[in-house]
Design a protein around this motif. Structure first.
Motif, PDB file in Angstrom:
ATOM      1  N   LEU A   1     -34.911 -21.199 -73.022  1.00  0.00           N
ATOM      2  CA  LEU A   1     -33.532 -21.492 -73.419  1.00  0.00           C
ATOM      3  C   LEU A   1     -33.326 -21.646 -74.921  1.00  0.00           C
ATOM      4  O   LEU A   1     -32.190 -21.550 -75.384  1.00  0.00           O
ATOM      5  CB  LEU A   1     -33.026 -22.734 -72.682  1.00  0.00           C
ATOM      6  CG  LEU A   1     -32.907 -22.571 -71.163  1.00  0.00           C
ATOM      7  CD1 LEU A   1     -32.384 -23.848 -70.528  1.00  0.00           C
ATOM      8  CD2 LEU A   1     -32.033 -21.380 -70.803  1.00  0.00           C
TER       9      LEU A   1
ATOM     10  N   GLY B   1     -26.897 -27.114 -64.461  1.00  0.00           N
ATOM     11  CA  GLY B   1     -26.116 -27.711 -65.541  1.00  0.00           C
ATOM     12  C   GLY B   1     -24.965 -28.551 -65.019  1.00  0.00           C
ATOM     13  O   GLY B   1     -24.758 -29.699 -65.435  1.00  0.00           O
TER      14      GLY B   1
ATOM     15  N   THR C   1     -28.369 -20.291 -60.725  1.00  0.00           N
ATOM     16  CA  THR C   1     -29.210 -21.493 -60.722  1.00  0.00           C
ATOM     17  C   THR C   1     -28.976 -22.303 -61.981  1.00  0.00           C
ATOM     18  O   THR C   1     -28.821 -23.528 -61.927  1.00  0.00           O
ATOM     19  CB  THR C   1     -30.702 -21.119 -60.587  1.00  0.00           C
ATOM     20  OG1 THR C   1     -30.892 -20.414 -59.357  1.00  0.00           O
ATOM     21  CG2 THR C   1     -31.590 -22.356 -60.631  1.00  0.00           C
ATOM     22  N   TYR C   2     -28.926 -21.621 -63.125  1.00  0.00           N
ATOM     23  CA  TYR C   2     -28.638 -22.307 -64.392  1.00  0.00           C
ATOM     24  C   TYR C   2     -27.286 -23.022 -64.316  1.00  0.00           C
ATOM     25  O   TYR C   2     -27.171 -24.193 -64.679  1.00  0.00           O
ATOM     26  CB  TYR C   2     -28.654 -21.310 -65.560  1.00  0.00           C
ATOM     27  CG  TYR C   2     -28.074 -21.901 -66.808  1.00  0.00           C
ATOM     28  CD1 TYR C   2     -28.822 -22.774 -67.584  1.00  0.00           C
ATOM     29  CD2 TYR C   2     -26.767 -21.626 -67.177  1.00  0.00           C
ATOM     30  CE1 TYR C   2     -28.271 -23.358 -68.707  1.00  0.00           C
ATOM     31  CE2 TYR C   2     -26.215 -22.210 -68.296  1.00  0.00           C
ATOM     32  CZ  TYR C   2     -26.967 -23.073 -69.060  1.00  0.00           C
ATOM     33  OH  TYR C   2     -26.418 -23.669 -70.165  1.00  0.00           O
TER      34      TYR C   2
ATOM     35  N   ALA D   1     -30.791 -16.167 -61.304  1.00  0.00           N
ATOM     36  CA  ALA D   1     -31.134 -16.976 -62.486  1.00  0.00           C
ATOM     37  C   ALA D   1     -29.878 -17.593 -63.087  1.00  0.00           C
ATOM     38  O   ALA D   1     -29.846 -18.794 -63.411  1.00  0.00           O
ATOM     39  CB  ALA D   1     -31.863 -16.122 -63.528  1.00  0.00           C
ATOM     40  N   TRP D   2     -28.841 -16.796 -63.247  1.00  0.00           N
ATOM     41  CA  TRP D   2     -27.591 -17.274 -63.849  1.00  0.00           C
ATOM     42  C   TRP D   2     -26.957 -18.372 -62.997  1.00  0.00           C
ATOM     43  O   TRP D   2     -26.578 -19.426 -63.492  1.00  0.00           O
ATOM     44  CB  TRP D   2     -26.635 -16.097 -64.029  1.00  0.00           C
ATOM     45  CG  TRP D   2     -25.281 -16.496 -64.506  1.00  0.00           C
ATOM     46  CD1 TRP D   2     -24.092 -16.304 -63.859  1.00  0.00           C
ATOM     47  CD2 TRP D   2     -24.952 -17.152 -65.734  1.00  0.00           C
ATOM     48  NE1 TRP D   2     -23.056 -16.807 -64.593  1.00  0.00           N
ATOM     49  CE2 TRP D   2     -23.557 -17.336 -65.765  1.00  0.00           C
ATOM     50  CE3 TRP D   2     -25.706 -17.615 -66.803  1.00  0.00           C
ATOM     51  CZ2 TRP D   2     -22.894 -17.956 -66.815  1.00  0.00           C
ATOM     52  CZ3 TRP D   2     -25.039 -18.233 -67.865  1.00  0.00           C
ATOM     53  CH2 TRP D   2     -23.662 -18.401 -67.858  1.00  0.00           C
TER      54      TRP D   2
ATOM     55  N   ILE E   1     -38.966 -23.993 -69.744  1.00  0.00           N
ATOM     56  CA  ILE E   1     -37.507 -24.086 -69.904  1.00  0.00           C
ATOM     57  C   ILE E   1     -37.145 -24.107 -71.382  1.00  0.00           C
ATOM     58  O   ILE E   1     -36.232 -23.410 -71.826  1.00  0.00           O
ATOM     59  CB  ILE E   1     -36.953 -25.330 -69.177  1.00  0.00           C
ATOM     60  CG1 ILE E   1     -37.019 -25.122 -67.669  1.00  0.00           C
ATOM     61  CG2 ILE E   1     -35.524 -25.649 -69.624  1.00  0.00           C
ATOM     62  CD1 ILE E   1     -36.719 -26.365 -66.862  1.00  0.00           C
TER      63      ILE E   1
END
Length: 158
Positions: free
Chosen positions: A144, A25, A20-21, A17-18, A140
């Motif tokens: 977030l 970005g 991919t974020y 997850a981290w 999302i």
């Protein structure tokens, strides 16, 4: 602490997850930056133009603009100097505070913003919005928003 979790390491799912974020970005901002190059702008330039264009009288105190764009005052000052040379913005003294300065969007800056904004919106759609179904966009936002709120709360002054 939740069972199976460690303060020292992310779980495999957390790591995915981290990363991919981070990937999304970095890749989206890089792509949007490249899409602004034909206009002679960087993503930071565009962010400043947006902030000024949405402010009353198309002006902001430099300290407020630094906070809004998450830049140090020194870095913003260099950025504004470059944008001044390009005719996009100008600095004005603050009458109520002799040490304060405003960044002001010039007419050329406003025209640049009006010309570039439709292209930028199209790029945001192409490289992000249109790739996600509406439910994913909502997910999302839900996921977030607490992160953004937390980071705004703990953010110190620039």
């Amino acid at each position: 602490m939740e069972k199976g979790k460690s303060d020292d390491w992310l779980t495999a799912d957390e790591q995915r997850a981290w990363r991919t974020y981070l990937d999304v970005g970095t890749l989206v901002l890089s792509r949007l930056g490249r899409d602004l190059e034909p206009f002679g702008l960087t993503i930071n330039d565009y962010e400043i133009l947006v902030n000024l264009s949405e402010s009353p009288e198309r002006r902001m105190r430099m300290s407020d603009l630094a906070r809004a764009t998450l830049q140090s005052k020194s870095r913003l000052s260099h950025q504004i100097s470059r944008m001044e040379r390009a005719g996009l913005v100008r600095r004005e003294n603050c009458e109520s505070d002799r040490r304060g300065l405003f960044a002001v969007l010039t007419e050329d800056g406003w025209e640049t913003m009006r010309k570039v904004a439709p292209h930028h919106v199209a790029a945001v759609r192409e490289h992000f919005i249109d790739l996600l179904p509406e439910e994913a966009q909502k997910a999302i936002r839900r996921a977030l928003t607490p992160v953004a709120e937390h980071l705004r709360a703990v953010r110190g002054p620039n």
